[in-house]
Design an enzyme around this catalytic site. Structure first.
Site, mmCIF file in Angstrom:
data_model
loop_
_atom_site.group_PDB
_atom_site.id
_atom_site.type_symbol
_atom_site.label_atom_id
_atom_site.label_comp_id
_atom_site.label_asym_id
_atom_site.label_seq_id
_atom_site.Cartn_x
_atom_site.Cartn_y
_atom_site.Cartn_z
ATOM 1 N N GLU A 281 21.695 -13.424 -8.971
ATOM 2 C CA GLU A 281 21.112 -14.284 -10.003
ATOM 3 C C GLU A 281 21.377 -15.760 -9.715
ATOM 4 O O GLU A 281 20.651 -16.630 -10.171
ATOM 5 C CB GLU A 281 21.669 -13.902 -11.386
ATOM 6 C CG GLU A 281 20.745 -14.249 -12.538
ATOM 7 C CD GLU A 281 21.180 -13.648 -13.866
ATOM 8 O OE1 GLU A 281 22.285 -13.992 -14.353
ATOM 9 O OE2 GLU A 281 20.424 -12.834 -14.418
ATOM 10 N N HIS A 310 28.623 8.629 4.501
ATOM 11 C CA HIS A 310 27.779 9.839 4.541
ATOM 12 C C HIS A 310 26.486 9.570 3.793
ATOM 13 O O HIS A 310 25.844 10.487 3.296
ATOM 14 C CB HIS A 310 28.568 11.006 3.934
ATOM 15 C CG HIS A 310 29.905 11.178 4.576
ATOM 16 N ND1 HIS A 310 30.097 11.903 5.733
ATOM 17 C CD2 HIS A 310 31.118 10.636 4.262
ATOM 18 C CE1 HIS A 310 31.382 11.830 6.086
ATOM 19 N NE2 HIS A 310 32.019 11.065 5.207
ATOM 20 N N LYS A 424 11.410 -10.907 -20.066
ATOM 21 C CA LYS A 424 11.920 -10.953 -21.444
ATOM 22 C C LYS A 424 10.789 -11.286 -22.423
ATOM 23 O O LYS A 424 10.666 -10.689 -23.478
ATOM 24 C CB LYS A 424 13.009 -12.025 -21.559
ATOM 25 C CG LYS A 424 14.315 -11.690 -20.878
ATOM 26 C CD LYS A 424 15.314 -12.830 -21.147
ATOM 27 C CE LYS A 424 16.665 -12.532 -20.552
ATOM 28 N NZ LYS A 424 17.642 -13.627 -20.815
HETATM 29 O O1 LIG Z 1 25.061 -13.438 -22.708
HETATM 30 P P1 LIG Z 1 23.574 -13.373 -22.992
HETATM 31 O O2 LIG Z 1 23.003 -14.670 -23.421
HETATM 32 O O3 LIG Z 1 23.266 -12.254 -23.948
HETATM 33 O O4 LIG Z 1 22.821 -13.047 -21.596
HETATM 34 C C1 LIG Z 1 23.110 -11.852 -20.938
HETATM 35 C C2 LIG Z 1 22.576 -11.964 -19.524
HETATM 36 O O5 LIG Z 1 21.149 -12.218 -19.509
HETATM 37 C C3 LIG Z 1 20.866 -13.305 -18.607
HETATM 38 O O6 LIG Z 1 20.765 -14.488 -19.346
HETATM 39 C C4 LIG Z 1 19.576 -13.116 -17.850
HETATM 40 O O7 LIG Z 1 19.468 -11.875 -17.351
HETATM 41 C C5 LIG Z 1 22.094 -13.341 -17.691
HETATM 42 O O8 LIG Z 1 22.205 -14.548 -16.988
HETATM 43 C C6 LIG Z 1 23.178 -13.120 -18.704
HETATM 44 O O9 LIG Z 1 24.422 -12.796 -18.118
#
Ligand SMILES: O=P(O)(O)OC[C@H]1O[C@](O)(CO)[C@@H](O)[C@@H]1O
Length: 455
Positions: A281, A310, A424
């Site tokens: 990330e 394996h 998202k």
């Molecule tokens: O702590 P939050 O804001 O719930 O985000 C959880 C995770 O989702 C992200 O923002 C994106 O996947 C990550 O960087 C982060 O660790």
């Protein structure tokens, strides 16, 4: 035994065209020194953590309360859960720990919205004796919020007081969790705004559940502090983070776009899950150079020794020259098992009799690194003399700083994650979130126009 050790021997191949030679490093001493100064001047939030522990007292003040429960359930995802899981499986593997001669709660971590998974954990807890720690830096992540609503519903269905069974770990000012905590007086801990989610394991994000489980969080931070001193060393050959970042970068430029982390220890295995988010990330980015779109990043892969000898090691040895392998070696296991001398009449078995499993496991590690090296595949070792909080704290800080250096070498921003937003947004739209109606139409229209190919 405190302090990680490192073996970079098999990262150098003087007689292979694509191999890095030790003498090449000298060219980068100046660049690395500049990068370290830049990072220290920018002082990203995670760099301050080992010393700036004003949040620590707030966590320690909660110790009696959080340890009074039978169950402690983390509800989070990504950086709000992977560090917690790594800490528990590494330092509290029996998930049942004694601290100050008293039992600590069983720790559960729900970091997904798979209903079978969530239900299987909820089956194991009694809400009357459970504390839910809802962790979300943004305070809005759908998975953490859904699981919070489920936990909240359970608590209310039993007529329990949410203030007595929930604690939030979230942004000091923003997000719905912060709003609810202000309105209802639910206890909260703060995630320093300047610390990114995947860099937050050494904040209340990782530390509260670690303390609940009886892990020595002071020694964890001491380990991070110890590593901070090592990773700002301008002498490349004394700085494991800088040397490892530079070697990964130099191999990346030669097409080694995969970074394998292969612990030879089940307890250390899920450190690799934490590393995968951090490396992927932070470094997997698209950016524009003079109008040209460039996609960069080195794919982190998890493997387990000896199990993956394996499974994946065939590919590592004979497949493409695209992987750098990092072994996590454990020198002293908490327990050991001697192989009995039975079936001595069979030489195919008798050579094992009298040996220990740790001896076999670490001999297998040597065999794998020897084979990789013979095949001309770069590999290095991070060596844990033993598993303790100090060494795990060193590990976390090592890789956080290594990531910061690698991002500088790749000339990208390590601390954002724009690439996760579209997925998202589609979820919000299709789940009917207010304000996403138009986008939902756009998505459905685009999908309906696609030529279907279904078997
Ligand atoms: O702590 P939050 O804001 O719930 O985000 C959880 C995770 O989702 C992200 O923002 C994106 O996947 C990550 O960087 C982060 O660790």
């Amino acid at each position: 035994m405190k302090g990680l050790k490192f073996d970079f021997t098999n990262m150098f191949f003087p007689n292979i065209e694509k191999g890095i030679k030790q003498e090449e490093l000298i060219e980068y001493e100046g660049k690395i020194a500049e990068i370290i100064d830049e990072i220290l001047n920018e002082k990203p939030g995670f760099v301050k953590l080992p010393q700036d522990t004003k949040f620590l007292d707030k966590i320690l003040d909660l110790q009696d309360w959080i340890q009074s429960f039978e169950s402690f359930v983390v509800l989070g995802i990504g950086g709000s859960a992977l560090g917690n899981i790594a800490l528990q499986t590494t330092l509290n593997p029996l998930n049942y720990n004694y601290m100050k001669n008293r039992k600590t709660p069983k720790i559960f971590i729900i970091d997904n919205v798979d209903p079978d998974f969530v239900a299987s954990i909820l089956d194991q807890i009694d809400p009357h004796t459970t504390l839910f720690n809802v962790i979300s830096k943004s305070g809005t992540t759908a998975e953490a919020m859904s699981n919070y609503l489920i936990a909240r519903g359970i608590i209310e269905s039993y007529g329990l007081d949410p203030k007595e069974h929930i604690i939030f770990t979230t942004d000091p000012e923003n997000g719905i969790l912060r709003k609810i905590s202000k309105e209802e007086g639910i206890k909260t801990l703060e995630i320093p705004p300047e610390v990114g989610g995947r860099f937050s394991v050494l904040t209340p994000v990782g530390l509260l559940s670690a303390l609940a489980g009886g892990i020595d969080i002071i020694d964890l931070l001491n380990g991070a502090k110890s590593m901070l001193d090592k990773v700002i060393n301008k002498n490349l050959k004394e700085n494991p983070a800088a040397l490892n970042a530079l070697l990964h970068f130099l191999y990346y430029k030669k097409g080694y776009n995969i970074s394998v982390m292969m612990p030879y220890s089940n307890k250390l295995l899920l450190l690799a899950d934490w590393y995968r988010q951090l490396w992927a990330e932070s470094l997997g980015k698209k950016y524009n150079i003079n109008g040209e779109i460039v996609n960069v990043g080195q794919t982190p892969v998890k493997a387990l020794g000896a199990t993956d000898q394996h499974s994946q090691v065939q590919l590592y040895n004979e497949g493409p020259d695209d992987k750098v392998v990092t072994f996590l070696k454990l020198e002293k296991f908490e327990r050991d098992i001697k192989i009995p001398k039975v079936h001595e009449e069979y030489s195919a078995l008798s050579y094992l009799g009298g040996k220990t499993l740790s001896e076999l496991l670490n001999t297998e590690l040597f065999g794998t690194e020897y084979a990789l090296t013979e095949h001309g595949k770069p590999n290095m070792k991070v060596i844990f003399p033993e598993i303790n909080s100090f060494n795990v704290g060193e590990f976390f800080f090592l890789y956080e700083f290594q990531t910061a250096i690698m991002a500088k070498l790749l000339e990208i921003n390590a601390y954002d994650q724009p690439g996760v937003e579209l997925g998202k947004k589609v979820t919000y739209a299709l789940m009917g979130r207010e304000g996403y109606e138009e986008f939902a139409k756009e998505v459905n229209e685009k999908v309906s126009k696609k030529e279907k190919f279904e078997l």
